[in-house]
Each structure stands twice: as structure tokens, then as C-alpha cells.
Design a protein around this motif. Structure first.
Motif, mmCIF file in Angstrom:
data_model
loop_
_atom_site.group_PDB
_atom_site.id
_atom_site.type_symbol
_atom_site.label_atom_id
_atom_site.label_comp_id
_atom_site.label_asym_id
_atom_site.label_seq_id
_atom_site.Cartn_x
_atom_site.Cartn_y
_atom_site.Cartn_z
ATOM 1 N N TYR A 22 29.617 -24.327 -11.958
ATOM 2 C CA TYR A 22 30.156 -24.224 -10.590
ATOM 3 C C TYR A 22 29.042 -23.686 -9.700
ATOM 4 O O TYR A 22 28.254 -22.842 -10.122
ATOM 5 C CB TYR A 22 31.344 -23.255 -10.553
ATOM 6 C CG TYR A 22 31.843 -22.967 -9.159
ATOM 7 C CD1 TYR A 22 32.818 -23.760 -8.570
ATOM 8 C CD2 TYR A 22 31.319 -21.903 -8.406
ATOM 9 C CE1 TYR A 22 33.270 -23.511 -7.269
ATOM 10 C CE2 TYR A 22 31.759 -21.646 -7.112
ATOM 11 C CZ TYR A 22 32.735 -22.447 -6.553
ATOM 12 O OH TYR A 22 33.171 -22.199 -5.274
ATOM 13 N N LYS A 62 35.117 -12.146 -3.155
ATOM 14 C CA LYS A 62 35.090 -13.547 -3.609
ATOM 15 C C LYS A 62 34.998 -13.669 -5.135
ATOM 16 O O LYS A 62 35.238 -14.739 -5.686
ATOM 17 C CB LYS A 62 33.890 -14.266 -2.978
ATOM 18 C CG LYS A 62 34.041 -14.425 -1.475
ATOM 19 C CD LYS A 62 32.815 -15.067 -0.862
ATOM 20 C CE LYS A 62 33.004 -15.215 0.649
ATOM 21 N NZ LYS A 62 31.748 -15.274 1.370
ATOM 22 N N PRO A 65 38.738 -14.042 -7.221
ATOM 23 C CA PRO A 65 39.319 -15.389 -7.133
ATOM 24 C C PRO A 65 38.489 -16.437 -7.875
ATOM 25 O O PRO A 65 39.042 -17.348 -8.490
ATOM 26 C CB PRO A 65 39.333 -15.682 -5.623
ATOM 27 C CG PRO A 65 39.293 -14.353 -4.966
ATOM 28 C CD PRO A 65 38.524 -13.446 -5.885
ATOM 29 N N LEU A 66 37.163 -16.285 -7.845
ATOM 30 C CA LEU A 66 36.306 -17.233 -8.561
ATOM 31 C C LEU A 66 36.497 -17.078 -10.073
ATOM 32 O O LEU A 66 36.581 -18.070 -10.805
ATOM 33 C CB LEU A 66 34.847 -17.024 -8.140
ATOM 34 C CG LEU A 66 33.809 -17.991 -8.701
ATOM 35 C CD1 LEU A 66 34.217 -19.452 -8.499
ATOM 36 C CD2 LEU A 66 32.433 -17.730 -8.051
ATOM 37 N N LYS A 69 39.632 -18.827 -10.958
ATOM 38 C CA LYS A 69 39.462 -20.293 -10.905
ATOM 39 C C LYS A 69 38.742 -20.815 -12.160
ATOM 40 O O LYS A 69 39.161 -21.801 -12.772
ATOM 41 C CB LYS A 69 38.628 -20.606 -9.640
ATOM 42 C CG LYS A 69 38.389 -22.070 -9.320
ATOM 43 C CD LYS A 69 37.435 -22.116 -8.102
ATOM 44 C CE LYS A 69 36.960 -23.492 -7.763
ATOM 45 N NZ LYS A 69 37.897 -24.190 -6.862
ATOM 46 N N ILE A 70 37.679 -20.115 -12.541
ATOM 47 C CA ILE A 70 36.909 -20.538 -13.724
ATOM 48 C C ILE A 70 37.763 -20.361 -14.987
ATOM 49 O O ILE A 70 37.811 -21.244 -15.851
ATOM 50 C CB ILE A 70 35.610 -19.692 -13.858
ATOM 51 C CG1 ILE A 70 34.701 -19.860 -12.634
ATOM 52 C CG2 ILE A 70 34.859 -20.024 -15.150
ATOM 53 C CD1 ILE A 70 34.139 -21.225 -12.416
ATOM 54 N N ALA A 72 41.020 -20.422 -15.247
ATOM 55 C CA ALA A 72 42.076 -21.443 -15.274
ATOM 56 C C ALA A 72 41.495 -22.778 -15.741
ATOM 57 O O ALA A 72 42.131 -23.506 -16.519
ATOM 58 C CB ALA A 72 42.713 -21.568 -13.892
ATOM 59 N N ALA A 73 40.284 -23.093 -15.280
ATOM 60 C CA ALA A 73 39.639 -24.356 -15.695
ATOM 61 C C ALA A 73 39.326 -24.323 -17.191
ATOM 62 O O ALA A 73 39.461 -25.331 -17.893
ATOM 63 C CB ALA A 73 38.362 -24.584 -14.884
#
Ligand code: AMP
Ligand code: ZN
Length: 138
Positions: A22, A62, A65-66, A69-70, A72-73
Motif C-alpha cells: 500500500y 491516520k 485506520p490504515l 484497513k491492512i 481487514a485486507a
């Protein structure tokens, strides 16, 4: 601000190649070279901050949340059922690279715990005293 002698500054800014999963204007997320589990990643800010105490609030806001996101992926892509967000500050805490980073460590069913400790004991008096010491330093 970058630090010329910092390897994570170079990786985050693409001067040293990495397995990037990412990237945006502020962060690069790479796979850890010495993974604690399959898919272990590191969130690196593109500017140099030694640890979380040096990380400005806007950047810090930030990171979580990042991490989500990672993580969850990873659950979608790797079949892990959970993940640890780990962030070490200082030598005694296990920090070895002094450029802020957040570990995102996928966790698989049946694997040994990575982040765990033997619970100690503390009396209410000790806790009250400790709480006062820390509160007074805030
Ligand atoms: P810490 O102990 O929290 O400072 O974590 C440093 C992490 O960076 C370790 O998990 C290392 O395996 C990882 N690491 C060190 N150098 C590199 C590199 N060049 N590329 C990817 N990961 C690295
Ligand atoms: Zn750096």
C-alpha cells in the motif's frame, strides 16, 4: 523531514526497493523481511519520526485506520482470523529501527501467541500510587 542515515526513510520513499502492499502520499506499507507470521507488514510514514512520541497528531490519526484497513485486507486475502497491531518505542520495548513504524501481524488459528505476558499482581494501594505518579507526569 527525512533522515539521510535512516533505512526506513529510504524504503518509505522508494529509494530502496521493498515489497510494497500500500502507498499514499504519507505512508508506505511493506512486508517485513523477518516476518513473525505469514504476511507480517510494517506501516512506515514517509517522513522521519523516531517513535510515537515524535509522531505529530495529524500523522498519528491516520495510522490506526490504515492498520485496520491492512488488517481487514489480510483477513480477506490470507485467511488469517485476526491480526495484532504492535508498535515498539525504545530499546527496552524492542524497538530496533528508530523510525516510527506500526507492525500489522496476521494471526492464524492454532498458532502460538506472539503478544502475550504472564499477568502479575498489584494491590489497590500500589495501583493508586502508580496512577498518581503517571497522572502527575501528564
Ligand atoms: P522493531 O523491532 O519494532 O523496531 O521492528 C523492526 C522491524 O523491521 C523488524 O520486524 C525487522 O524484521 C524489520 N526490518 C528491518 N529492516 C527491514 C527491511 N530492510 N525491510 C523490511 N523489514 C525490515
Ligand atoms: Zn527515517
Amino acid at each position: 523531514m527525512k533522515d539521510e542515515s535512516c533505512i526506513f526513510c529510504k524504503i518509505a520513499n522508494g529509494e530502496i526497493p521493498s515489497s510494497t502492499i500500500y502507498e499514499d502520499e504519507n505512508f508506505r506499507v511493506i512486508l517485513d523481511l523477518g516476518p513473525a507470521s505469514r504476511g507480517h507488514a510494517l506501516i512506515l510514514p514517509k517522513e522521519h519520526f523516531a517513535d510515537v512520541c515524535a509522531l505529530p497528531d495529524g500523522w498519528a490519526a491516520k495510522v490506526l485506520p490504515l492498520g485496520a484497513k491492512i488488517g481487514a485486507a489480510m483477513k480477506k486475502a490470507l485467511g488469517c482470523t485476526g491480526f495484532n497491531l504492535v508498535q515498539n518505542n525504545g530499546v527496552s520495548a524492542g524497538q530496533t529501527v528508530f523510525h516510527f513504524h506500526m507492525h500489522v501481524i496476521p494471526r492464524y488459528d492454532g498458532a502460538l501467541s506472539i503478544v502475550s505476558w504472564e499477568p502479575g499482581k498489584a494491590s489497590p494501594e500500589e495501583l493508586a500510587e502508580l496512577a498518581k505518579e503517571i497522572k502527575d507526569a501528564l
